[in-house]
Design a protein around this motif. Structure first.
Motif, PDB file in Angstrom:
ATOM      1  N   VAL A 136      -5.286   3.281   9.310  1.00  0.00           N
ATOM      2  CA  VAL A 136      -4.601   2.751   8.291  1.00  0.00           C
ATOM      3  C   VAL A 136      -3.657   3.533   7.584  1.00  0.00           C
ATOM      4  O   VAL A 136      -3.954   4.670   7.321  1.00  0.00           O
ATOM      5  CB  VAL A 136      -5.732   2.261   7.142  1.00  0.00           C
ATOM      6  CG1 VAL A 136      -4.873   1.490   6.078  1.00  0.00           C
ATOM      7  CG2 VAL A 136      -6.860   1.565   7.684  1.00  0.00           C
ATOM      8  N   ILE A 137      -2.410   3.005   7.534  1.00  0.00           N
ATOM      9  CA  ILE A 137      -1.307   3.799   7.044  1.00  0.00           C
ATOM     10  C   ILE A 137      -0.391   3.091   5.822  1.00  0.00           C
ATOM     11  O   ILE A 137      -0.112   1.647   6.147  1.00  0.00           O
ATOM     12  CB  ILE A 137      -0.332   4.048   8.212  1.00  0.00           C
ATOM     13  CG1 ILE A 137      -1.015   4.988   9.189  1.00  0.00           C
ATOM     14  CG2 ILE A 137       1.045   5.030   7.688  1.00  0.00           C
ATOM     15  CD1 ILE A 137      -0.129   5.026  10.577  1.00  0.00           C
ATOM     16  N   SER A 138      -0.157   3.752   4.813  1.00  0.00           N
ATOM     17  CA  SER A 138       0.661   3.045   3.856  1.00  0.00           C
ATOM     18  C   SER A 138       1.936   3.391   3.895  1.00  0.00           C
ATOM     19  O   SER A 138       2.398   4.466   4.305  1.00  0.00           O
ATOM     20  CB  SER A 138       0.207   3.604   2.245  1.00  0.00           C
ATOM     21  OG  SER A 138       0.833   3.116   1.422  1.00  0.00           O
ATOM     22  N   LEU A 139       2.927   2.264   4.035  1.00  0.00           N
ATOM     23  CA  LEU A 139       4.273   2.483   4.017  1.00  0.00           C
ATOM     24  C   LEU A 139       5.094   2.962   2.754  1.00  0.00           C
ATOM     25  O   LEU A 139       6.127   3.135   2.708  1.00  0.00           O
ATOM     26  CB  LEU A 139       5.019   1.280   4.575  1.00  0.00           C
ATOM     27  CG  LEU A 139       4.882   1.071   5.855  1.00  0.00           C
ATOM     28  CD1 LEU A 139       5.569  -0.112   6.476  1.00  0.00           C
ATOM     29  CD2 LEU A 139       4.855   2.341   6.821  1.00  0.00           C
ATOM     30  N   SER A 140       4.278   3.277   1.718  1.00  0.00           N
ATOM     31  CA  SER A 140       4.709   3.400   0.179  1.00  0.00           C
ATOM     32  C   SER A 140       4.995   4.901   0.296  1.00  0.00           C
ATOM     33  O   SER A 140       4.217   5.946   0.802  1.00  0.00           O
ATOM     34  CB  SER A 140       3.848   3.152  -0.775  1.00  0.00           C
ATOM     35  OG  SER A 140       4.229   3.708  -1.913  1.00  0.00           O
ATOM     36  N   ASP A 141       6.276   5.318  -0.035  1.00  0.00           N
ATOM     37  CA  ASP A 141       6.685   6.801  -0.090  1.00  0.00           C
ATOM     38  C   ASP A 141       6.961   7.151  -1.394  1.00  0.00           C
ATOM     39  O   ASP A 141       7.478   8.409  -1.799  1.00  0.00           O
ATOM     40  CB  ASP A 141       8.118   7.053   0.517  1.00  0.00           C
ATOM     41  CG  ASP A 141       9.338   6.012  -0.024  1.00  0.00           C
ATOM     42  OD1 ASP A 141       8.945   5.322  -0.900  1.00  0.00           O
ATOM     43  OD2 ASP A 141      10.411   6.388   0.353  1.00  0.00           O
ATOM     44  N   LEU A 142       6.090   6.544  -2.349  1.00  0.00           N
ATOM     45  CA  LEU A 142       5.932   7.106  -3.819  1.00  0.00           C
ATOM     46  C   LEU A 142       5.252   8.437  -3.957  1.00  0.00           C
ATOM     47  O   LEU A 142       5.809   9.078  -4.616  1.00  0.00           O
ATOM     48  CB  LEU A 142       5.250   6.231  -4.563  1.00  0.00           C
ATOM     49  CG  LEU A 142       5.073   6.445  -6.179  1.00  0.00           C
ATOM     50  CD1 LEU A 142       6.472   6.234  -6.741  1.00  0.00           C
ATOM     51  CD2 LEU A 142       4.469   5.445  -6.956  1.00  0.00           C
TER      52      LEU A 142
END
Length: 249
Positions: A136-142
């Motif tokens: 599971v990977i989030s693409l948010s670069d915040l």
């Protein structure tokens, strides 16, 4: 588990994807026992009809630390307090921050209650895409630089994991899903079966199965969960299925 009043006790509750029937019984019981519910405005609004007599406290996005401190401060007043998150509180949720800040409130006890995360709710709608190893990977670069996200995408694709993407796109990151698809194709070297689920467990819920080349142009948003199959993932009767290999035993 019983939910008797204990001095300065807080619950961090994963409320699942949205609808009440998607919430665990443990989460519902804890919410029933609480006086005050704290959370992000969008998630709290989902609970107000079910629990109209509770006290609610909210903050917008990017005020997570303030939100957590609000919960601790209310608990120190002797109230039963619930910090709510969508999905599971320990999967891109608030349990980690609550436990970190909890060291500053030694008279408070934090209890984490799990929920159904988007990967699981979405997988059920698509079929059985997560039957084998997955990432599971989030693409948010915040909070995570894109360079690290890209490294994780390449590693997961090269290892032939099924990949579940959270936060695939936003107004400021409109091309991130396309970039992710291109990276995965470079590493996997082949067309892959994919699936998308929008608004799992909420109004407007929908699920679609497609291929990686189609996914590149899909109009995803922050309420979309993306599933990218591995080399074994197939479309079976319109459903996305990653065989576990039981038939080979």
């Amino acid at each position: 588990m019983g939910y008797r009043q204990m001095k300065h006790e807080l619950y961090v509750i994963g409320m699942g994807p949205g609808r009440e029937e998607k919430m665990t019984l443990e989460a519902l019981q804890a919410l029933e026992a609480c006086d005050t519910i704290v959370g992000y405005t969008v998630y709290v609004d989902l609970l107000k009809m079910r629990f109209p007599d509770k006290e609610y406290m909210t903050t917008p996005m990017r005020q997570e630390t303030r939100r957590c401190r609000m919960a601790f401060e209310e608990a120190q007043k002797g109230k039963r307090v619930a910090m709510v998150c969508s999905g599971d509180a320990g999967v891109y949720g608030m349990s980690g921050l609550m436990l970190e800040l909890g060291r500053e409130y030694p008279d408070c006890q934090v209890t984490v209650i799990s929920g159904v995360t988007a990967a699981l709710a979405g997988a059920a709608l698509l079929g059985a895409p997560l039957m084998h190893d997955f990432a599971v990977i989030s693409l948010s670069d915040l909070l995570t630089p894109w360079e690290k996200i890209e490294k994780r995408l390449r590693a997961a694709a090269a290892a032939d994991f099924v990949i579940c993407l959270y936060n695939p796109s936003s107004k400021k990151r409109s091309d991130y899903l396309k970039r992710a698809c291109q990276i995965i194709f470079e590493e996997a070297g082949q067309e892959l079966v994919c699936g998308v689920v929008k608004s799992a467990g909420r109004e407007g819920e929908c699920a679609e199965v497609m291929y990686l080349s189609e996914l590149e142009e899909y109009p995803a948003d922050m309420f979309t969960t993306v599933f990218i199959g591995n080399s074994e993932t197939r479309i079976i009767d319109g459903r996305m299925v990653t065989p576990r290999g039981y038939q080979n035993i």
